[in-house]
Design a protein around this motif. Structure first.
Motif, PDB file in Angstrom:
ATOM      1  N   GLN B  24       0.825  -1.209   0.000  1.00  0.00           N
ATOM      2  CA  GLN B  24       0.000   0.000   0.000  1.00  0.00           C
ATOM      3  C   GLN B  24       0.862   1.264   0.000  1.00  0.00           C
ATOM      4  N   ALA B  25       1.877   1.273   0.866  1.00  0.00           N
ATOM      5  CA  ALA B  25       2.701   2.482   0.997  1.00  0.00           C
ATOM      6  C   ALA B  25       3.450   2.766  -0.310  1.00  0.00           C
ATOM      7  N   SER B  26       4.014   1.723  -0.896  1.00  0.00           N
ATOM      8  CA  SER B  26       4.747   1.922  -2.157  1.00  0.00           C
ATOM      9  C   SER B  26       3.807   2.409  -3.247  1.00  0.00           C
ATOM     10  N   LEU B  58      -7.936   0.148 -20.431  1.00  0.00           N
ATOM     11  CA  LEU B  58      -7.002   0.190 -21.565  1.00  0.00           C
ATOM     12  C   LEU B  58      -6.044   1.376 -21.414  1.00  0.00           C
ATOM     13  N   PRO B  59      -5.209   1.356 -20.362  1.00  0.00           N
ATOM     14  CA  PRO B  59      -4.345   2.513 -20.084  1.00  0.00           C
ATOM     15  C   PRO B  59      -3.221   2.632 -21.113  1.00  0.00           C
ATOM     16  N   ASP B  60      -2.459   3.716 -20.961  1.00  0.00           N
ATOM     17  CA  ASP B  60      -1.300   3.902 -21.849  1.00  0.00           C
ATOM     18  C   ASP B  60      -0.105   3.093 -21.371  1.00  0.00           C
ATOM     19  N   LEU B  61      -0.110   2.734 -20.088  1.00  0.00           N
ATOM     20  CA  LEU B  61       1.069   2.085 -19.509  1.00  0.00           C
ATOM     21  C   LEU B  61       0.658   1.283 -18.276  1.00  0.00           C
ATOM     22  N   VAL B  62       1.365   0.179 -18.039  1.00  0.00           N
ATOM     23  CA  VAL B  62       1.163  -0.596 -16.812  1.00  0.00           C
ATOM     24  C   VAL B  62       2.492  -0.679 -16.075  1.00  0.00           C
ATOM     25  N   LEU B  63       2.465  -0.309 -14.794  1.00  0.00           N
ATOM     26  CA  LEU B  63       3.631  -0.494 -13.929  1.00  0.00           C
ATOM     27  C   LEU B  63       3.318  -1.682 -13.026  1.00  0.00           C
ATOM     28  N   LEU B  64       4.161  -2.690 -13.058  1.00  0.00           N
ATOM     29  CA  LEU B  64       3.788  -3.987 -12.504  1.00  0.00           C
ATOM     30  C   LEU B  64       4.851  -4.500 -11.545  1.00  0.00           C
ATOM     31  N   ASP B  65       4.417  -4.780 -10.336  1.00  0.00           N
ATOM     32  CA  ASP B  65       5.304  -5.423  -9.354  1.00  0.00           C
ATOM     33  C   ASP B  65       5.416  -6.906  -9.713  1.00  0.00           C
ATOM     34  N   VAL B  66       6.519  -7.519  -9.369  1.00  0.00           N
ATOM     35  CA  VAL B  66       6.682  -8.949  -9.658  1.00  0.00           C
ATOM     36  C   VAL B  66       6.002  -9.804  -8.599  1.00  0.00           C
ATOM     37  N   MET B  67       6.213  -9.420  -7.331  1.00  0.00           N
ATOM     38  CA  MET B  67       5.672 -10.267  -6.249  1.00  0.00           C
ATOM     39  C   MET B  67       4.296  -9.755  -5.829  1.00  0.00           C
ATOM     40  N   ALA B  96      11.886  -5.501  -6.557  1.00  0.00           N
ATOM     41  CA  ALA B  96      13.089  -5.560  -5.728  1.00  0.00           C
ATOM     42  C   ALA B  96      13.993  -6.702  -6.163  1.00  0.00           C
ATOM     43  N   ARG B  97      13.426  -7.593  -6.970  1.00  0.00           N
ATOM     44  CA  ARG B  97      14.233  -8.726  -7.445  1.00  0.00           C
ATOM     45  C   ARG B  97      15.076  -8.261  -8.620  1.00  0.00           C
ATOM     46  N   TYR B 114      12.413  -3.077 -17.220  1.00  0.00           N
ATOM     47  CA  TYR B 114      12.448  -3.713 -15.902  1.00  0.00           C
ATOM     48  C   TYR B 114      13.271  -2.807 -15.004  1.00  0.00           C
ATOM     49  N   ILE B 115      12.625  -2.243 -13.996  1.00  0.00           N
ATOM     50  CA  ILE B 115      13.301  -1.292 -13.114  1.00  0.00           C
ATOM     51  C   ILE B 115      13.410  -1.907 -11.724  1.00  0.00           C
ATOM     52  N   THR B 116      14.602  -1.824 -11.174  1.00  0.00           N
ATOM     53  CA  THR B 116      14.834  -2.444  -9.869  1.00  0.00           C
ATOM     54  C   THR B 116      14.591  -1.434  -8.758  1.00  0.00           C
TER      55      THR B 116
END
Lengths: 266, 436
Positions: B24-26, B58-67, B96-97, B114-116
């Motif tokens: 939630q915080a992130s 149908l957004p322009d972009l998806v930011l997706l966490d792995v876990m 974070a991976r 892929y951004i760490t």
């Protein structure tokens, strides 16, 4: 352990060719990712990583069948020869039959064993073969002739699986252990005569995804002791002893969506 | 930060981002940061909701966490990239991976980047810019289809450019191919400069072409450069537009006719329109382009136009048809093809009209075609037609549910009559809620 006679030739004039020396055992297990990690860690301590199947390389397999689904029906009864096209890509392609190397594979499945032969050819040759306009050498088991007969009976590409494969192979190829994950099944519209010969075929609808990992053990003769233990561990921890990806794909395609649970192959 | 700057500008559409992040915080920090840069942000805290949001918005972009709590980001990414509607949307993994194998896995699933974690906001915004810049596909003028010019026929152009010197220059250029409009004459095309307003007396449906003395527009507008090619380009654009209008008018007239005929032998009104709508949806799910989907739509609407030449008594008959009557009825695809054969620009949909009752196993009519002889567009219309027919009450049977209709069609697939991939696309739609 019996010696393998896997041969591999890559030349510009003749197709690359790989074949099993004889029928080999093939068992597959559907396990959780955590079990698969343990299994592959043990495997990595005993077998070298296969250079042909690097981690997170995508395998795309296009399966053929006839309008009457004769290959699928035979496979459900426990004995069938699969005719399929295998492609390898670094990132997951959204099309199949893309330009590059295609592996035309023939796999004769029986209850507990399989026999596989494959030819690496340019995709246009693979397409010509599917249309019945090109022949392949028939050096070993006569599988190519059986495949040609299937094509004469109207077999065409109908379903696709895509997955990441991690593979370990003994140096003499007598034992191969693979883990397939991110497994996806797609439909493929029936090819028409007006389709461009050189155009890749776009994938149809996503039929299903499997959250688990499919571990396969293939071997000739007797398993080494560590592999016997591993086999027992897999058997103990498997969610499903399951049929081949081909059968699972076809069940999804035909709406027989009780999936992998219908029959128990081993 | 071009994309970000564009989003901040009040006249530019805001970049719409879906963030899939279980923490939630992130998610809050990310949302505030993106909103501060003019983006519209929606947040999902698990994979299932994330996929729902992406399909809905149908957004322009998806930011997706792995876990994620219910699945992993790779699975979500693969699902986004396997759906024709959502597959063009770029996905950036935030995780974070940071092992190489994780990055390779993410990118191999179709992610654009892929951004760490932890990451600097400036880096994230720069990468968003880069990804959005690659994803945008600038629209180009449609000049692909050359259209033959009728001998001796000249179109009429009006040049509505304020600058006298530039107006005269453009009129001179166009004079080679166009007559210039008199004061009270309605032209075929109006030429205006750049983003200048169109004169108020110009009808709304008239072709307006924007020109520029400098260079072609690169901001999404179609602006034609003023050079020696201008007359040819304007001529092509105007004639293409005119032909499209003519074709549309003719097709609409035919569709009205076909609908009127269809109402005689179909119990529910609007069957043709429902078949067309369903067939277009299937075509979209199979990744067919706009032009092919238009062919499918028109073909669906006109597939039974041949009924116009059948005896009304056969079409209206409620009971079972005699073998002779059935043979007559089964001639309607041939008759339909004959009716439409005179329309050259409808030639692309003739196979749908002629073959929509063919079956893959060769048991259909009128030609008994088999599998690879039947074009995909035809197979799509066949499936849509049979599906929609099952949803309606008939004298010999009641309507069935959508799920039951899919099962019936899957049985037809198993018998070798219909294309499995087409029925699978339909089944996916029905499972997802369909269109009705």
């Amino acid at each position: 352990m019996r010696p393998s006679s896997v041969s591999k030739r890559v030349t510009t004039s003749a197709p690359a060719h790989e074949t099993d020396a004889e029928r080999r055992h093939e068992h597959r297990f559907q396990v959780s990712e955590s079990i698969a990690r343990l299994v592959m860690r043990t495997t990595a301590n005993n077998l070298p990583l296969s250079r042909d199947d690097r981690p997170y390389q995508w395998s795309t397999t296009t399966y053929c069948d006839t309008v009457s689904w004769s290959i699928f029906r035979a496979a459900q009864k426990g004995s069938a020869m699969q005719l399929r096209i295998r492609e390898y890509h670094r990132t997951r392609p959204r099309e199949v039959m893309t330009p590059g190397t295609a592996w035309i594979e023939f796999k004769d499945d029986e209850q507990d064993t399989s026999l596989k032969e494959r030819f690496g050819v340019p995709m246009d040759v693979a397409r010509a073969f599917l249309r019945g306009e090109a022949a392949l050498p028939q050096p070993d088991h006569g599988l190519a002739e059986r495949a040609s007969q299937l094509l004469r009976e109207g077999a065409r590409p109908v379903a696709v699986t895509q997955y990441n494969r991690l593979a370990y192979n003994s140096l003499d190829s007598s034992l191969r252990i693979t883990a397939d994950h991110n497994l996806m099944y797609f439909a493929l519209p029936w090819e028409t005569r007006t389709d461009g010969d050189a155009d890749p075929s776009p994938l149809g609808s996503l039929l299903a995804m499997e959250p688990d990992v499919i571990v396969e053990m293939k071997w000739y003769g007797e398993l080494p002791h560590w592999a016997v233990d591993l086999h027992a561990y897999l058997k103990e921890n498997t969610r499903e002893e399951r049929p081949s990806k081909f059968i699972v794909a076809m069940r999804w395609l035909l709406g027989e969506t009780d999936g992998a649970k219908k029959t128990r192959k081993k | 930060m071009k994309a970000v700057e564009n989003a901040v500008r009040s006249d530019a559409p805001a970049t719409r981002v879906v963030v899939v992040e279980d923490d939630q915080a992130s998610a809050d920090v990310l949302q505030r940061r993106l909103q501060a840069n003019g983006m519209v942000v929606s947040v999902a805290h698990d994979g299932r909701r994330g996929i729902e949001l992406v399909e809905e918005l149908l957004p322009d972009l998806v930011l997706l966490d792995v876990m994620l709590p219910d699945t992993d980001g790779y699975d979500v990414c693969l699902r986004i990239k396997s759906n024709t509607s959502t597959s063009p949307i770029p996905v950036i993994f935030l995780s974070a991976r940071g092992e190489v194998v994780d990055k390779v896995r993410g990118l191999s699933c179709g992610a654009a980047d892929y951004i760490t974690k932890p990451f600097q906001a400036a880096e994230l915004l720069a990468r968003i810019d880069a990804v959005l810049g690659q994803a945008r596909n600038p629209r180009v003028p449609r000049l692909g289809r050359p259209i033959e010019r009728a001998p001796g026929e000249r179109l009429v152009a009006r040049v509505a450019i304020a600058d006298p010197a530039l107006r005269e220059h453009v009129e001179q250029l166009l004079g080679s191919r166009f007559d210039l409009a008199e004061a009270d004459e309605t032209p075929d095309v109006v030429i205006v400069e750049g983003n200048a307003a169109v004169p108020a007396d110009i009808p709304e449906d008239l072709a307006v072409i924007r020109v520029s003395p400098g260079h072609a527009g690169n901001d999404g507008n179609e602006v034609i450069p003023i050079d020696a090619q201008l007359p040819r380009i304007v001529d092509l654009l105007v004639r293409e537009r005119s032909l499209d209008h003519d074709l549309q008018a003719a097709a609409e007239a035919l569709i009205v006719l076909a609908s009127a005929i269809g109402s005689h032998d179909r119990p529910g009104a609007g069957h043709g329109e429902r078949v067309a709508s369903r067939a277009v949806q299937i075509g979209r799910a199979l990744g067919l382009d706009d032009s092919t989907r238009m062919t499918i739509r028109l073909g669906s609407l006109l597939r039974d136009v041949g009924n116009a030449r059948l005896p009304a008594a056969i079409l209206a008959k409620q009971g079972e048809l005699t073998p002779e009557e059935r043979a007559t009825l089964e001639r309607h695809p041939i008759l339909g093809e004959e009716i439409l054969a005179g329309f050259k620009r409808l030639s692309g949909l003739l196979p749908i009209v002629r073959h929509h009752h063919e079956r893959l196993d060769g048991t259909g009519y009128p030609d008994g075609l088999r599998a690879e002889q039947i074009p995909l567009e035809v197979r799509i219309v066949s499936v849509a037609d049979r599906f929609e027919a099952l949803l309606a009450d008939r004298p010999d049977r009641p309507a069935v549910s959508e799920a039951e209709a899919v099962r019936i069609l899957q049985s037809a697939v198993a018998r070798g009559e219909l294309d499995a991939a087409v029925v699978a696309a339909l089944a996916t739609q029905v499972r997802a809620g369909g269109n009705r």
